[in-house]
Structures are given as structure tokens and as C-alpha cells.
Design a protein around this motif. Structure first.
Motif, PDB file in Angstrom:
ATOM      1  N   THR A 103      80.087  63.063  79.448  1.00  0.00           N
ATOM      2  CA  THR A 103      80.215  62.715  80.869  1.00  0.00           C
ATOM      3  C   THR A 103      81.551  63.196  81.435  1.00  0.00           C
ATOM      4  OG1 THR A 103      78.812  60.757  80.590  1.00  0.00           O
ATOM      5  CG2 THR A 103      80.234  60.818  82.530  1.00  0.00           C
TER       6      THR A 103
ATOM      7  N   PRO B 141      74.209  66.186  85.348  1.00  0.00           N
ATOM      8  CA  PRO B 141      74.227  64.971  84.524  1.00  0.00           C
ATOM      9  C   PRO B 141      73.036  64.843  83.599  1.00  0.00           C
ATOM     10  CG  PRO B 141      74.853  64.466  86.785  1.00  0.00           C
ATOM     11  CD  PRO B 141      74.380  65.898  86.774  1.00  0.00           C
TER      12      PRO B 141
ATOM     13  N   SER C 292      72.098  66.383  78.943  1.00  0.00           N
ATOM     14  CA  SER C 292      72.835  65.770  77.847  1.00  0.00           C
ATOM     15  C   SER C 292      71.914  65.685  76.643  1.00  0.00           C
ATOM     16  CB  SER C 292      73.320  64.367  78.243  1.00  0.00           C
ATOM     17  OG  SER C 292      72.216  63.560  78.642  1.00  0.00           O
TER      18      SER C 292
END
Length: 296
Positions: free
Chosen positions: A242, A291, A294
Motif C-alpha cells: 500500500t 490499489p 495486489s
């Protein structure tokens, strides 16, 4: 010349406290450049030119270089030459940051090695001499500037002076320039723009600005590699991912703005080639920074 906040305007106003700005001719070519006429003696007048500093909050570096180059070119067309450059640096800065290093590199290309003997490297914002601790620290920083960042220019006879925020110290600096004047000489940027007829992107200063942009791309590439390596780990840390994604998003905003500015500076022949490569690279970076990208 010098980075934003180095004290250029303060130096000029201290020296020319009772002088008026040049309202026509020299100062009227571009916004962002101010010129002041100073009478040094009965037969010597000089014009002090205050240029915008790089890393300004209101003007892009590309625009600042364009403003400075336009002024230099226009006065060159009138057969007027820059007598000398005063390059200002805050002695209060604890380190030579990236913005200061970039400003110095572009300035060196603007002046040119053959013009270094007409450059005065001036430190500003010196502490009160009574503050011995601050003075000692400032003198250590001055020695570092001489040895590490200004050595090349000093070897070519650039002078180093201290502006202590008094009219006397300012006048001493200017008087030394007038005494040293012996022959007419063009700065590198004037030679390229006026004599050689180059466009700004083809000048050494323009190329240096483009190199700073490429350094930004290299930093983003390094972040991208870190992010990809972390995402490929079997036990990837979500917090680290992050944080890296946020850093990359922040860099991408700078990258996007810089890309727009550099495309304005590039010649039309180079635009198409860079547009294709940069667009592909930008889209890939943006994909990694999302985002949702991941490890599962």
C-alpha cells in the motif's frame, strides 16, 4: 539567477534601494523578468536583471527557462550582452537538495564553461556573526559547496562571495564584476539562441532540463521494480504494498505534469516518438499503482 527563495530580489532591492525599475525595452519582453538600472558612477550604468527561480510554485521549470531564454535572446538581438551572472544559494540550507542541484546544472549550461570566469557564486542568508555556532556551521557548508558542487566552476575562475544583507556587501560584489570587465563575450545561451539560431530545446540548458525529466522517470522505474518484487513474494506485506502504491501514485502525478511540460519544450520532430514510448510506459505504471493490483 538561482533557486526560488535564494534571495535574488532581496539582493537587487538592497543594492538598488533608490533606483526605479526599467519600465520599457529591457524589462518589457517577458513577464517574470524584472530589470533595474543602477548608476555606479558618472560614466557607468548597469542593469540588474531578476529572473524567476526554478522549482517555483506558480511557474513550471519549462516556463521559467522559456522566460529567461526569451529575455536573453531579445537583448542579444539588440547587440546587448550579459556582463556577468550572479548565482545565489542559501547558506542556511543544510544540504544540497535535488531542486538546488537541478537549478545549478541548468545554470551551468546557461552560462557555459567559457563564461564561468564571469560568474559570481554568491551565498545568502548568513547568520548574525555573533552567533558563533551558526557561523561555524555555515562556513562548513560553504566549504562543502566549494569542494563538491562548485569546484568545476571555481577551477574556471568563478568567484565566491558572501552577501550579508547589507548594501555595502552587495556593492562590493557588483564593483568586483565591473573591475573585471575587459571584453565583450556571449554567454552560452545567448550564443546558441542568437548566433546559432537554435530553438530552446536544442540548447544545452534545454537538454539539461530534459535530463532532469529523465531522472524522474528513472525514480519511478525504481519504485515500480520495488512494487513488483514485493507483489511477487509469497508472504507479501500488504502495508508495504500500500505504501509503495501510494508513493508510485504520487510520482505519477508529478510524471504526468512533467510530461506535459516537456512535450511543450520538445521539437515537433521528437514529439511523436516520445509520445508513443511515454504513453505505453505511463499506462503500465498506472496499472501497477492501482490499489486492486495486489497479491492474492
Amino acid at each position: 539567477m538561482g533557486p526560488t527563495g535564494a534571495g535574488k530580489s532581496n539582493f537587487i532591492h538592497t543594492l538598488a534601494e533608490n533606483e526605479t525599475a526599467v519600465g520599457h525595452g529591457l524589462a518589457s519582453y517577458t513577464s517574470g523578468v524584472s530589470a533595474y538600472r543602477l548608476k555606479c558612477s558618472d560614466d557607468i550604468d548597469i542593469v540588474l536583471v531578476d529572473t524567476p527561480g526554478f522549482n517555483d510554485t506558480h511557474l513550471s521549470d519549462r516556463r521559467i527557462l522559456e522566460v529567461t531564454a526569451k529575455w536573453v535572446k531579445e537583448v542579444g538581438k539588440r547587440d546587448l550582452q550579459v556582463l556577468a551572472f550572479l548565482y545565489l544559494h542559501r547558506i542556511s540550507d543544510n544540504r544540497m537538495g535535488s531542486a538546488s542541484r537541478k537549478s545549478l546544472k541548468i545554470f551551468q549550461k546557461t552560462a557555459g564553461k567559457d563564461f564561468f570566469s564571469r560568474v559570481t557564486l554568491m551565498t545568502t542568508m548568513w547568520p548574525d556573526p555573533a552567533d558563533t555556532v551558526e557561523m561555524e556551521e555555515s562556513e562548513v557548508r560553504e566549504a562543502e559547496l566549494r569542494k563538491e558542487y562548485w569546484a568545476m566552476m571555481i577551477e574556471e575562475d568563478s568567484k565566491v562571495e558572501r552577501f550579508t544583507n547589507t548594501r555595502e556587501s552587495a556593492r562590493k560584489i557588483v564593483d568586483s564584476i565591473i573591475i573585471a570587465e575587459s571584453k565583450r563575450q556571449w554567454s552560452k545561451l545567448q550564443q546558441e539562441l542568437v548566433d546559432q539560431g537554435k530553438d530552446l530545446p536544442a540548447t544545452e540548458a534545454g537538454k539539461e532540463l530534459h535530463a532532469a525529466y529523465e531522472d524522474m522517470v528513472a525514480r519511478q522505474n525504481f519504485l515500480m521494480q520495488q512494487l513488483r518484487a514485493e507483489m511477487e513474494k509469497a508472504a507479501a506485506d500488504p502495508v508495504t504494498i500500500t505504501a509503495l502504491q501510494q508513493q508510485l501514485r504520487d510520482e505519477l502525478v508529478k510524471f504526468k505534469n512533467a510530461r506535459k511540460e516537456m512535450r511543450k519544450l520538445e521539437s515537433s520532430r521528437e514529439k511523436e516518438k516520445h509520445h508513443i514510448l511515454i504513453t505505453l510506459f505511463f499506462n503500465f505504471l498506472w496499472f501497477l499503482a492501482r490499489p486492486g493490483n495486489s497479491p492474492r
